[in-house]
Design a protein around this motif. Structure first.
Motif, mmCIF file in Angstrom:
data_model
loop_
_atom_site.group_PDB
_atom_site.id
_atom_site.type_symbol
_atom_site.label_atom_id
_atom_site.label_comp_id
_atom_site.label_asym_id
_atom_site.label_seq_id
_atom_site.Cartn_x
_atom_site.Cartn_y
_atom_site.Cartn_z
ATOM 1 N N LEU A 1 101.816 17.600 52.256
ATOM 2 C CA LEU A 1 100.770 18.566 52.590
ATOM 3 C C LEU A 1 99.525 18.142 51.823
ATOM 4 C CD1 LEU A 1 99.833 21.118 54.006
ATOM 5 C CD2 LEU A 1 100.676 22.447 52.050
ATOM 6 N N LEU A 2 98.550 17.601 52.542
ATOM 7 C CA LEU A 2 97.338 17.086 51.922
ATOM 8 C C LEU A 2 96.337 18.213 51.693
ATOM 9 C CD1 LEU A 2 96.816 13.916 54.167
ATOM 10 C CD2 LEU A 2 98.293 14.184 52.148
ATOM 11 N N PRO A 3 95.409 18.030 50.757
ATOM 12 C CA PRO A 3 94.346 19.026 50.580
ATOM 13 C C PRO A 3 93.548 19.196 51.871
ATOM 14 C CG PRO A 3 94.379 17.466 48.757
ATOM 15 C CD PRO A 3 95.311 16.924 49.789
ATOM 16 N N ASP A 4 93.019 20.379 52.059
ATOM 17 C CA ASP A 4 92.303 20.669 53.299
ATOM 18 C C ASP A 4 91.052 19.818 53.459
ATOM 19 O OD1 ASP A 4 92.136 22.598 55.650
ATOM 20 O OD2 ASP A 4 90.145 22.846 54.748
ATOM 21 N N ASN A 5 90.485 19.346 52.332
ATOM 22 C CA ASN A 5 89.257 18.548 52.424
ATOM 23 C C ASN A 5 89.521 17.048 52.440
ATOM 24 O OD1 ASN A 5 90.117 18.446 49.794
ATOM 25 N ND2 ASN A 5 88.082 18.757 48.879
ATOM 26 N N THR B 1 94.997 3.127 58.418
ATOM 27 C CA THR B 1 94.155 4.195 57.890
ATOM 28 C C THR B 1 93.546 4.961 59.052
ATOM 29 O OG1 THR B 1 93.637 2.898 55.918
ATOM 30 C CG2 THR B 1 92.176 4.738 56.432
ATOM 31 N N MET B 2 93.564 6.289 58.943
ATOM 32 C CA MET B 2 93.020 7.106 60.031
ATOM 33 C C MET B 2 92.316 8.324 59.459
ATOM 34 S SD MET B 2 96.813 7.935 61.200
ATOM 35 C CE MET B 2 97.049 6.212 60.745
ATOM 36 N N THR B 3 91.389 8.831 60.250
ATOM 37 C CA THR B 3 90.658 10.036 59.878
ATOM 38 C C THR B 3 91.547 11.248 60.089
ATOM 39 O OG1 THR B 3 88.597 8.974 60.558
ATOM 40 C CG2 THR B 3 88.570 11.373 60.316
ATOM 41 N N GLY C 1 86.279 11.807 51.338
ATOM 42 C CA GLY C 1 85.032 11.066 51.455
ATOM 43 C C GLY C 1 85.233 9.613 51.055
ATOM 44 N N ALA C 2 84.334 9.107 50.201
ATOM 45 C CA ALA C 2 84.429 7.722 49.737
ATOM 46 C C ALA C 2 85.130 7.635 48.387
ATOM 47 C CB ALA C 2 83.034 7.110 49.645
ATOM 48 N N GLY C 3 85.841 8.709 48.001
ATOM 49 C CA GLY C 3 86.503 8.741 46.704
ATOM 50 C C GLY C 3 87.714 7.828 46.639
ATOM 51 N N LYS C 4 88.408 7.890 45.517
ATOM 52 C CA LYS C 4 89.562 7.022 45.316
ATOM 53 C C LYS C 4 90.763 7.539 46.112
ATOM 54 C CE LYS C 4 91.413 9.341 41.215
ATOM 55 N NZ LYS C 4 91.859 9.158 39.818
ATOM 56 N N TRP C 5 91.715 6.649 46.334
ATOM 57 C CA TRP C 5 92.928 7.000 47.057
ATOM 58 C C TRP C 5 93.912 7.695 46.115
ATOM 59 C CZ3 TRP C 5 93.426 6.854 52.174
ATOM 60 C CH2 TRP C 5 92.549 6.048 52.902
ATOM 61 N N HIS C 6 94.576 8.736 46.638
ATOM 62 C CA HIS C 6 95.562 9.493 45.874
ATOM 63 C C HIS C 6 96.942 9.322 46.507
ATOM 64 C CE1 HIS C 6 92.432 11.703 43.616
ATOM 65 N NE2 HIS C 6 91.762 11.667 44.765
#
Length: 393
Positions: free
Chosen positions: A369-373, A388-390, A356-361
């Motif tokens: 392997l990124l989190p599913d959300n 940056t891409m969706t 979402g609009a949270g901080k970058w990790h």
């Protein structure tokens, strides 16, 4: 002298006659006799009785080895195993014993006992194609077919006494699997002659003994010459990455043979590549399954990427697949089933994600392997221009 061409994935039997006749081994430390199907039968094919053509073939054969003498030497007379008409012109297959019988490295411990080659029609008459060594184990591993004519649109297949199947065209399914239709090759008097689409720079046909598999591929003698006209393979970079947590679920498990990939390999086909990288990734899913990614790319076709998952000691199954765009900022992005995450890869780039609009990790470099959300991915290559891409739905 070659035993197998560069692209031969598997072994192929060349000559069809019953095992009769014998090859002698003069001057070798283990003198003996080995039955050979090559020299024990008369010439087959509809030009077997054409003395003029057979004489011309033998003359060209002898001239070939006068100009390019074998270290092993030749003895006896060249034997025309098959001679026949094709839409490209008359063709033949010839073999001759070697004077010396050195031990060869492949198959290990066997001895070279003869040379054999197809003879193709040209505007200047018969031309001997690339000779191959024959060992005392027989012709297992030698070529069984040749593409003839200026357009390479005539496929000559020798009858080796075993069923062979033929596919004229390579297609892919929507998920990237190989889609071929095979049909039996109908042999007649020692060979089959098939009209095929032009194969000048790309080989779309496939040949295999039954059952069709990579191990049963029938090799085409001039496949390497067609695919590598300059005589050299194309460089292909290989990228291999192991993700965090992989060691815990992989242990010492081997990945040398993974049957789940078989549907994505072209059994019976011969291909080059467009210099696209080969990418391998080992990892682990949040629920503890082994993860394995591999790319496969043929000729000028798009690269395909396949992700497999396996639980404990169970077999791998396909979890996701797609196409790779190596020119894109993020060439690989695949969402795994069961909410196990989003697998991404961009060689040499730093990877970050956010929800979402949270901080970058920070997700590390090259692959993750990124989190599913995760909803966005930021890719920062070595030149520093971030994109940056969706994430994929």
């Amino acid at each position: 002298m070659r035993r197998r061409a560069v692209l031969a994935v598997a072994l192929a039997v060349v000559v069809a006659a019953p095992v009769v006749g014998a090859l002698q081994f003069p001057g070798t430390r283990d003198r003996g006799e080995v039955a050979s199907p090559i020299f024990g039968q008369p010439t087959r094919g509809d030009l077997a009785g054409d003395k003029g053509y057979l004489r011309q073939v033998r003359e060209r054969w002898l001239r070939r080895f006068e100009e390019n003498a074998l270290d092993e030497g030749l003895r006896g007379e060249p034997h025309v195993v098959w001679a026949g008409r094709t839409p490209a012109g008359p063709a033949a297959y010839v073999a001759q014993r070697t004077a010396n019988n050195p031990v060869v490295s492949d198959p290990q411990g066997d001895r070279m006992v003869a040379v054999a080659a197809f003879v193709e029609p040209t505007a200047d008459g018969p031309r001997v194609m690339a000779p191959e060594s024959v060992t005392d184990a027989g012709t297992h591993g030698n070529s069984q077919a040749a593409l003839l004519g200026p357009d390479r649109n005539v496929l000559l297949v020798l009858d080796a006494g075993a069923p062979v199947e033929f596919s004229p065209e390579l297609r892919y399914t929507a998920d990237g699997r190989i889609d071929r239709t095979f049909q039996p090759v109908a042999f007649r008097d020692g060979a089959a002659v098939l009209q095929v689409p032009p194969q000048r720079t790309k080989i779309t046909v496939a040949l295999a003994r039954t059952p069709v598999s990579m191990a049963n591929q029938v090799h085409i003698t001039n496949a390497t010459d067609i695919l590598f006209p300059d005589g050299e393979d194309l460089p292909q970079p290989t990228f291999s990455h192991t993700l965090a947590g992989a060691e815990e679920v992989w242990g010492d498990k081997d990945v040398s043979e993974v049957p789940a990939f078989d549907a994505y390999y072209d059994a019976g086909g011969a291909h080059t590549h467009d210099r696209s990288p080969l990418l391998y990734i080992k990892g682990a899913t949040p629920d503890g399954r082994r993860l394995l990614l591999q790319t496969i790319q043929y000729d000028d076709d798009p690269a395909r990427v396949i992700v497999l998952l396996a639980r404990d000691n169970g077999p791998f199954t396909v979890a996701a697949s797609g196409l790779v765009d190596w020119k894109a900022p993020l060439p690989v992005q695949l969402r795994l089933p069961d909410e196990q995450g989003i697998l991404v890869a961009a060689e040499g780039a730093a990877l970050n994600y956010r929800i979402g609009a949270g901080k970058w990790h920070d997700a590390g470099r090259d692959a993750a392997l990124l989190p599913d959300n995760a909803t966005e991915v930021r890719v920062t290559p070595a030149n520093g221009n971030a994109s940056t891409m969706t994430t994929a739905p």
